[in-house]
Design a protein around this motif. Structure first.
Motif, PDB file in Angstrom:
ATOM      1  N   PRO A  39       0.798  -1.241   0.000  1.00  0.00           N
ATOM      2  CA  PRO A  39       0.000   0.000   0.000  1.00  0.00           C
ATOM      3  C   PRO A  39       0.823   1.280   0.000  1.00  0.00           C
ATOM      4  CG  PRO A  39      -0.106  -1.100   2.135  1.00  0.00           C
ATOM      5  CD  PRO A  39       0.542  -2.067   1.188  1.00  0.00           C
ATOM      6  N   GLN A  40       2.049   1.257   0.542  1.00  0.00           N
ATOM      7  CA  GLN A  40       2.903   2.453   0.506  1.00  0.00           C
ATOM      8  C   GLN A  40       3.795   2.491  -0.735  1.00  0.00           C
ATOM      9  OE1 GLN A  40       3.089   0.682   3.733  1.00  0.00           O
ATOM     10  NE2 GLN A  40       1.402   1.967   4.439  1.00  0.00           N
ATOM     11  N   GLY A  41       3.689   1.464  -1.562  1.00  0.00           N
ATOM     12  CA  GLY A  41       4.582   1.333  -2.703  1.00  0.00           C
ATOM     13  C   GLY A  41       5.583   0.223  -2.465  1.00  0.00           C
ATOM     14  N   ALA A  42       6.438   0.006  -3.454  1.00  0.00           N
ATOM     15  CA  ALA A  42       7.387  -1.105  -3.380  1.00  0.00           C
ATOM     16  C   ALA A  42       8.730  -0.702  -3.961  1.00  0.00           C
ATOM     17  CB  ALA A  42       6.823  -2.320  -4.127  1.00  0.00           C
ATOM     18  N   LEU A  43       9.728  -1.523  -3.695  1.00  0.00           N
ATOM     19  CA  LEU A  43      11.062  -1.332  -4.254  1.00  0.00           C
ATOM     20  C   LEU A  43      11.406  -2.574  -5.061  1.00  0.00           C
ATOM     21  CD1 LEU A  43      13.303   0.914  -3.940  1.00  0.00           C
ATOM     22  CD2 LEU A  43      14.508  -0.770  -2.531  1.00  0.00           C
ATOM     23  N   LEU A  44      11.791  -2.342  -6.294  1.00  0.00           N
ATOM     24  CA  LEU A  44      12.170  -3.428  -7.192  1.00  0.00           C
ATOM     25  C   LEU A  44      13.686  -3.477  -7.309  1.00  0.00           C
ATOM     26  CD1 LEU A  44      10.619  -5.440  -9.195  1.00  0.00           C
ATOM     27  CD2 LEU A  44      11.311  -3.823 -10.987  1.00  0.00           C
TER      28      LEU A  44
END
Length: 334
Positions: A214-219
């Motif tokens: 929900p807060q975003g992600a890191l790829l």
């Protein structure tokens, strides 16, 4: 086999903080050695111990009136054995951060706030309340806010540092296109605000969703390391000791939630050089830091985390580090 995606360490009123310690004369073997010392001979204080004792004695008469805290979490309200020893050494109270009233706190060290990622807005609001109440916080709130969101890795990478390649996937963006454009084969994804390996996985052709992140992600690309993860601990800007996090068999995530084994290790000078290059680029100098990385196929140290909020510092691997950290905290607060 290990890779780069194990995260975290990732498992009364008043204004001044005072610590009470029994300072008595001691044999030199307990303090600083000097020429001519004979075991069983006279007892005395070294200059170092005398200086440290004098600094604290200015406040000794009111120390019992003040409260300092090592902030913990609801699942681990007493932290771990290292933090229990540190709390004793600092005459500090272990208490979940959600239960610490800024009006009653002199100083706070969030070394076991291992659940802030579950309520990041509440944690930020708590940090702001500590600042408003002029509570001294180590590491400082500004540094914690910067470190809480893993986009800091992208920022550090733009400065030419040895950071594992990272792409932030933000709410409202086209995640599928960003993943395709990365060109990485079966990359790893982790929460943009996350701890302790939760939500860390390889994509396996499954598109991540906002419901999961929900807060975003890191790829990040999957980086194979036959050694595992190396954690370099710095206290007041100086290297203290290192830990080797060896993953469980058939597991690549080097985290306690996945059965990791923690071992001592002597780091290579090149690893230290890459980690230490990061420190001047931090927005505020930290009193404690843990820089994590993998040794890639070329033998290079690739940084995948810079832990500045609640890292496990593995003090038990290097017992002198506990006294060093205690002394540095006290010096920072006097």
């Amino acid at each position: 086999l290990a890779t780069n995606q194990a995260v975290g360490g990732s498992n009364p009123s008043g204004r001044a903080i005072f610590f009470c310690f029994p300072f008595v004369s001691a044999p030199v073997a307990q303090l600083d050695r000097v020429p001519g010392y004979e075991p069983g001979g006279r007892r005395f204080e070294s200059f170092r111990a005398r200086h440290f004792s004098a600094a604290l004695s200015r406040f000794f008469h009111i120390c019992a009136m003040k409260t300092s805290y090592i902030a913990t979490c609801r699942d681990w309200p007493q932290g771990n054995a290292d933090l229990q020893k540190l709390a004793s050494a600092l005459n500090a109270t272990l208490l979940p951060w959600q239960d610490i009233d800024p009006a009653n706190a002199d100083a706070v060290f969030p070394l076991a706030a291992w659940d802030y990622s579950a309520a990041p807005d509440a944690y930020r609001a708590w940090l702001a309340a500590l600042e408003a109440a002029q509570v001294r916080v180590i590491n400082p709130p500004a540094l914690q806010r910067w470190n809480l969101d893993k986009r800091y890795l992208c920022e550090l990478a733009t400065q030419g540092l040895a950071i594992t390649p990272s792409i932030a996937l933000l709410p409202g963006e086209d995640w599928a296109q960003a993943i395709t454009d990365s060109g990485w084969d079966n990359p790893v994804i982790k929460p943009l605000i996350g701890q302790s390996g939760r939500g860390v996985r390889r994509l396996n052709n499954e598109l991540p969703t906002l419901a999961d992140y929900p807060q975003g992600a890191l790829l990040q690309p999957f980086i194979t390391s036959t050694i595992g993860e190396i954690c370099l601990v710095y206290l007041d800007g100086k290297f203290s000791h290192a830990a080797h996090r060896r993953p469980a068999p058939q597991e690549w995530r080097a985290n306690s939630a996945y059965g990791v084994e923690i071992l001592p290790i002597t780091p290579e000078p090149a690893w230290l050089a890459r980690a230490e290059a990061v420190l001047p680029h931090l927005p505020v100098a930290p009193l404690y830091a843990r820089i994590d990385g993998l040794i890639d196929a070329a033998g290079d140290f690739r940084i995948n985390e810079v832990e500045l909020i609640e890292p496990a510092l593995y003090l038990y691997l290097h017992p002198p580090a506990l006294d060093t950290l205690r002394d540095q905290i006290i010096a920072a607060l006097i």
